[in-house]
Design a protein around this motif. Structure first.
Motif, PDB file in Angstrom:
ATOM      1  N   VAL A   1      -0.633  -0.709 -11.251  1.00 29.28           N
ATOM      2  CA  VAL A   1      -1.106  -0.597 -10.012  1.00 29.28           C
ATOM      3  C   VAL A   1      -2.545   0.024  -9.765  1.00 29.28           C
ATOM      4  O   VAL A   1      -2.785   0.614 -10.630  1.00 29.28           O
ATOM      5  N   LEU A   2      -3.143  -0.232  -8.739  1.00 25.92           N
ATOM      6  CA  LEU A   2      -4.478   0.070  -8.511  1.00 25.92           C
ATOM      7  C   LEU A   2      -4.560   1.334  -8.023  1.00 25.92           C
ATOM      8  O   LEU A   2      -3.909   1.715  -6.866  1.00 25.92           O
ATOM      9  N   ILE A   3      -5.263   2.521  -8.641  1.00 26.62           N
ATOM     10  CA  ILE A   3      -5.385   3.853  -7.863  1.00 26.62           C
ATOM     11  C   ILE A   3      -6.674   3.838  -6.996  1.00 26.62           C
ATOM     12  O   ILE A   3      -7.866   3.479  -7.758  1.00 26.62           O
ATOM     13  N   LEU A   4      -6.919   3.821  -5.803  1.00 30.32           N
ATOM     14  CA  LEU A   4      -8.259   4.080  -5.134  1.00 30.32           C
ATOM     15  C   LEU A   4      -8.218   5.555  -5.064  1.00 30.32           C
ATOM     16  O   LEU A   4      -7.676   6.310  -4.090  1.00 30.32           O
TER      17      LEU A   4
ATOM     18  N   PRO B   1       4.340  -0.191  -5.013  1.00 31.42           N
ATOM     19  CA  PRO B   1       3.040  -0.629  -4.350  1.00 31.42           C
ATOM     20  C   PRO B   1       2.142  -1.148  -5.334  1.00 31.42           C
ATOM     21  O   PRO B   1       2.589  -0.946  -6.715  1.00 31.42           O
ATOM     22  N   ASP B   2       1.142  -1.781  -4.702  1.00 33.75           N
ATOM     23  CA  ASP B   2       0.347  -2.440  -5.972  1.00 33.75           C
ATOM     24  C   ASP B   2      -0.877  -1.506  -5.850  1.00 33.75           C
ATOM     25  O   ASP B   2      -1.487  -1.712  -6.640  1.00 33.75           O
TER      26      ASP B   2
ATOM     27  N   ILE C   1       0.806  -1.067   0.040  1.00 32.65           N
ATOM     28  CA  ILE C   1      -0.093   0.026   0.143  1.00 32.65           C
ATOM     29  C   ILE C   1       0.916   1.267   0.168  1.00 32.65           C
ATOM     30  O   ILE C   1       1.943   1.393   0.639  1.00 32.65           O
ATOM     31  N   ALA C   2       0.431   2.217  -0.762  1.00 32.08           N
ATOM     32  CA  ALA C   2       1.208   3.573  -0.691  1.00 32.08           C
ATOM     33  C   ALA C   2       0.084   4.544  -0.232  1.00 32.08           C
ATOM     34  O   ALA C   2      -1.153   4.442  -0.974  1.00 32.08           O
ATOM     35  N   VAL C   3       0.344   5.730   0.631  1.00 36.30           N
ATOM     36  CA  VAL C   3      -0.597   6.612   0.777  1.00 36.30           C
ATOM     37  C   VAL C   3       0.275   8.063   0.877  1.00 36.30           C
ATOM     38  O   VAL C   3       1.392   8.063   1.044  1.00 36.30           O
ATOM     39  N   THR C   4      -0.591   8.805   0.538  1.00 34.43           N
ATOM     40  CA  THR C   4       0.149  10.296   0.607  1.00 34.43           C
ATOM     41  C   THR C   4       0.074  10.746   1.984  1.00 34.43           C
ATOM     42  O   THR C   4      -0.411   9.996   2.895  1.00 34.43           O
ATOM     43  N   ASP C   5       1.007  11.495   2.374  1.00 37.01           N
ATOM     44  CA  ASP C   5       1.107  11.782   4.065  1.00 37.01           C
ATOM     45  C   ASP C   5       1.242  13.330   3.963  1.00 37.01           C
ATOM     46  O   ASP C   5       2.246  13.746   3.476  1.00 37.01           O
ATOM     47  N   PRO C   6       0.344  14.038   4.734  1.00 41.68           N
ATOM     48  CA  PRO C   6      -0.873  13.366   5.570  1.00 41.68           C
ATOM     49  C   PRO C   6      -1.908  12.640   4.881  1.00 41.68           C
ATOM     50  O   PRO C   6      -2.040  12.913   3.519  1.00 41.68           O
ATOM     51  N   VAL C   7      -2.663  11.935   5.685  1.00 40.63           N
ATOM     52  CA  VAL C   7      -3.749  11.294   4.973  1.00 40.63           C
ATOM     53  C   VAL C   7      -5.011  10.912   5.862  1.00 40.63           C
ATOM     54  O   VAL C   7      -4.920  11.283   6.996  1.00 40.63           O
TER      55      VAL C   7
ATOM     56  N   TYR D   1      -7.867   5.121   5.497  1.00 44.97           N
ATOM     57  CA  TYR D   1      -7.075   4.401   4.410  1.00 44.97           C
ATOM     58  C   TYR D   1      -5.981   3.619   5.203  1.00 44.97           C
ATOM     59  O   TYR D   1      -5.710   2.583   4.792  1.00 44.97           O
ATOM     60  N   VAL D   2      -5.298   4.078   6.304  1.00 43.21           N
ATOM     61  CA  VAL D   2      -4.136   3.505   7.005  1.00 43.21           C
ATOM     62  C   VAL D   2      -4.706   2.500   7.867  1.00 43.21           C
ATOM     63  O   VAL D   2      -4.592   1.245   7.902  1.00 43.21           O
ATOM     64  N   ASP D   3      -5.848   2.847   8.724  1.00 44.84           N
ATOM     65  CA  ASP D   3      -6.500   1.996   9.639  1.00 44.84           C
ATOM     66  C   ASP D   3      -6.949   0.797   9.130  1.00 44.84           C
ATOM     67  O   ASP D   3      -6.830  -0.346   9.762  1.00 44.84           O
ATOM     68  N   THR D   4      -7.745   0.964   8.100  1.00 43.81           N
ATOM     69  CA  THR D   4      -8.352  -0.235   7.544  1.00 43.81           C
ATOM     70  C   THR D   4      -7.497  -1.322   7.179  1.00 43.81           C
ATOM     71  O   THR D   4      -7.631  -2.511   7.166  1.00 43.81           O
ATOM     72  N   ASN D   5      -6.307  -0.736   6.429  1.00 47.18           N
ATOM     73  CA  ASN D   5      -5.175  -1.862   6.140  1.00 47.18           C
ATOM     74  C   ASN D   5      -4.289  -2.328   7.248  1.00 47.18           C
ATOM     75  O   ASN D   5      -3.951  -3.528   7.208  1.00 47.18           O
ATOM     76  N   VAL D   6      -4.188  -1.358   8.340  1.00 47.46           N
ATOM     77  CA  VAL D   6      -3.621  -2.332   9.483  1.00 47.46           C
ATOM     78  C   VAL D   6      -4.644  -3.319   9.821  1.00 47.46           C
ATOM     79  O   VAL D   6      -4.096  -4.544  10.119  1.00 47.46           O
ATOM     80  N   MET D   7      -5.785  -3.295   9.964  1.00 47.39           N
ATOM     81  CA  MET D   7      -6.813  -4.420  10.369  1.00 47.39           C
ATOM     82  C   MET D   7      -6.710  -5.530   9.458  1.00 47.39           C
ATOM     83  O   MET D   7      -6.688  -6.657   9.886  1.00 47.39           O
ATOM     84  N   ALA D   8      -6.323  -5.066   8.219  1.00 45.52           N
ATOM     85  CA  ALA D   8      -6.395  -6.152   7.181  1.00 45.52           C
ATOM     86  C   ALA D   8      -4.956  -6.812   7.083  1.00 45.52           C
ATOM     87  O   ALA D   8      -4.559  -7.749   6.326  1.00 45.52           O
ATOM     88  N   GLY D   9      -4.112  -6.384   7.810  1.00 38.16           N
ATOM     89  CA  GLY D   9      -2.678  -7.128   8.009  1.00 38.16           C
ATOM     90  C   GLY D   9      -1.862  -6.622   7.072  1.00 38.16           C
ATOM     91  O   GLY D   9      -0.762  -6.928   6.758  1.00 38.16           O
ATOM     92  N   ARG D  10      -1.910  -5.428   6.313  1.00 39.69           N
ATOM     93  CA  ARG D  10      -1.381  -5.000   5.261  1.00 39.69           C
ATOM     94  C   ARG D  10      -0.106  -3.913   5.553  1.00 39.69           C
ATOM     95  O   ARG D  10       0.590  -3.282   4.945  1.00 39.69           O
ATOM     96  N   ALA D  11      -0.228  -3.509   6.809  1.00 38.23           N
ATOM     97  CA  ALA D  11       0.358  -2.073   7.308  1.00 38.23           C
ATOM     98  C   ALA D  11       1.892  -2.562   8.194  1.00 38.23           C
ATOM     99  O   ALA D  11       2.818  -1.632   7.977  1.00 38.23           O
ATOM    100  N   GLY D  12       2.034  -3.839   8.451  1.00 36.50           N
ATOM    101  CA  GLY D  12       3.171  -4.066   9.139  1.00 36.50           C
ATOM    102  C   GLY D  12       3.049  -3.713  10.607  1.00 36.50           C
ATOM    103  O   GLY D  12       1.962  -3.689  11.252  1.00 36.50           O
TER     104      GLY D  12
END
Lengths: 411, 411
Positions: free
Chosen positions: A210-213, A177-178, A125-131, A135-146
């Protein structure tokens, strides 16, 4: 044995907005008579426009009569609303989006959160920062954030810094990133990407698979001509991007709950064995299985926003908030604060004076001016030293807030 | 590289209800004038009751005025509704459920689907068979189901058969699942568990540290005194069970979207390192991050169901549907069909005549009687040889359907 999703234990306990609320509460306890102006949470304040209100009364009336009663609706939303969206939000801008590429939901927060269900669990995952924290928390929950590092970064997420130094224009990723989350006009910085700036992202995504959301919840606030309202204005974007929209900020539906997501039929992802799979079919399946449609009454309200009357009323509402934005920008500028955003978005992003931290500025603004905003650091490490104010208040309150902020003791 | 969630590719392409719809469409094409009575999908037909309609008109009106406008609500739902639920649905039945154990949502389908987010991805699942397909499909998506075997079972799910042979009372699991889905009164069989039958499950769950996901969407249809309305009537259940409820079938809210989930504070799961974690806190976090509350207008409608007037109107609605259920049961019995359910639930589950398959009976009923129902095999392997009819139609239509079914050639 009852076993939990361990990824949840990685999330820090306190959230940005609850910490904001707690600090305000503590201040109010110590200063019970303080008349605080809240410009923190991005909630709207104007009532729902007449066109939508009338349509919802009518829809409630229909639900009261066996002959016009609507039970389960389509999980993807009613065609009456999907057709309006395809026509007004897309076709009239020269964009071809088919009705069956549009999925109505109870809002963009749900959709940007749930979209991860259809993606590979080890997607990078890649995100802009700030964000926007969802976007971040849901990827934490899904195990993609480390894991969360001491500097506030998650180890497996690539952060694309957006600061005054790069005019808030994120660089293309250095890693590979994907999936990339882009929100433009941006929350929290209030900045926008021009057509050519966004086109670079589409080009990059196409070249690198790459997928853009793409979250365009704030597109209605765009004022300048060279800012795209939809990522699909860029040729080829339908092969690489999912777009999220919301009636929350466009028409004040934060409490009514309605948004939509466009998943183009041409958008494909790979399965483990390399087969190309249409994301449109996956999202349809996800929604049919875990969602039962947005409320009929609310969908009728949303439909009415596309009438001639509704379009005018929506425009008036946006104009109202953007007058606030201008007032805020000008006021902050007058006292020498550096501001960003507020031209194509309802958020003002300001550089804290001196080298003050975001939270210190929060306290200062609350104590000296009785104005509550949101510390930029709450949106990510690169938000440190910045601060967000929203233009969603009432005009008189915004005017009063500006008056108070002008009394701020800077240095 | 855009990578999909490979678990989605394991799902069979056709769903039960789309296959039902397609067969009806084909029949209509061949017989354009056929007046088909649809008793398949479990959707209600009576309009929303006056108390809820009035409350929703009032709420829409509030949204039209800046002084009474409601923007973002609490993700867990408004206290005005949670307090009524705690009081009427629980306290009055002698059950202690606190307001902060109740989470309002857009419906039980969302909640029973999304609850998996907070559970360990390798949790072992057990379901009754036949079963509401959402329980199975959402676990397939989450990777907990294994592979689909030729006999219709998923390799990693334990199926607890419910057939006429065991009076539709599932045996306790033979394997050792971590999570068990129970839906009582049951969809699709229409059967119920008595207090002592359900108590065995709570005892088992407590002894084996198993989570019960208890779906009581149909509790309003319970007529007999020894059938528990809530699993929390059983002492100790709050340590092992989450309960899902819905206003869809109770008050015809299928198109409005509102339900709720109770996650007791005493309910704990284990993290990887053996720490006990409260599921209430996890679900709150999940909902705060991926959901933005149910529509304010609809929550006001739901609140009104708890008024004296609302309670009477809900009861009338349930009585109406249960009169249909009795009519159906009696009619089917008269022609020698074996039926189950329909006493504490709005579903009639019938044994197909002879050794006819569920789908053959579907075709026969459609062709000979112009009545569409749902083949039992669509709900799981143990549903083969059974067939579901719903009592949610209009009374006159139900009467007509019974008249037609009585003409069925059962040789």
């Amino acid at each position: 044995m009852i076993r939990i999703n361990d990824n949840f234990t990685r999330l820090p306990i306190s959230y940005l907005f609850s910490e904001v609320a707690q600090r305000i509460d503590r201040f109010k306890e110590a200063n019970p008579s303080a008349d605080i102006i809240r410009m923190g949470i991005g909630d709207v304040t104007l009532p729902i426009c007449g066109a939508a209100v009338n349509a919802m009364h009518k829809a409630v009336g229909e639900q009261a009569d066996a002959n016009t009663f609507h039970g389960y609706g389509p999980e993807q939303g009613y065609d009456f609303l999907r057709r309006k969206i395809a026509d007004v939000d897309y076709r009239r801008r020269g964009i071809d989006v088919a009705v069956d590429e549009i999925f109505i939901s109870d809002g963009a927060k749900s959709d940007t959160g749930n979209i991860g269900d259809i993606l590979g669990t080890d997607s990078r995952i890649a995100v802009t920062d700030p964000v926007y924290p969802v976007y971040v928390d849901t990827n934490v929950m899904a195990g993609r954030a480390g894991t969360l590092e001491a500097d506030g970064h998650w180890s497996e997420i690539e952060y694309l810094e957006c600061t005054a130094e790069n005019d808030f224009i994120p660089s293309l990723p250095a890693k590979s990133p994907d999936v990339i989350y882009l929100c433009y006009p941006n929350n929290p910085t209030g900045t926008a990407l021009t057509y050519s700036q966004l086109a670079k992202w589409v080009e990059y995504a196409r070249a690198n698979n790459v997928l853009i959301l793409f979250d365009s919840a704030y597109e209605a606030y765009i004022r300048q001509p060279d800012i795209p309202h939809s990522i699909y204005e860029i040729p080829g974007a339908k092969d690489v991007a999912i777009e999220f929209r919301s009636f929350s900020k466009t028409a004040g539906f934060t409490g009514l709950r309605c948004g939509y997501t466009v998943v183009p039929r041409s958008l494909e992802g790979l399965s483990a064995d390399g087969t190309k799979i249409k994301l449109n079919a996956l999202w349809r399946r996800r929604q049919c299985t875990k969602f039962n449609g947005a409320s009929y009454v609310v969908q009728r309200g949303a439909e009415a926003l596309y009438s001639e009357e509704g379009q005018l009323q929506v425009k008036e509402m946006i104009d109202y908030y953007m007058r606030n934005a201008t007032l805020l920008r000008d006021g902050l500028h007058d006292i020498g604060l550096e501001t960003f955003g507020g031209i194509n978005a309802p958020y003002i992003w300001l550089k804290t004076p001196g080298s003050m931290s975001s939270w210190d500025f929060f306290d200062k603004l609350l104590e000296e001016c009785l104005v509550a905003g949101t510390p930029g650091s709450g949106f990510g490490p690169a938000g440190e030293g910045y601060f967000r104010l929203t233009a969603f208040g009432h005009f008189d309150q915004t005017k009063e807030a500006v008056k108070r902020i002008k009394r701020l003791k800077l240095n």
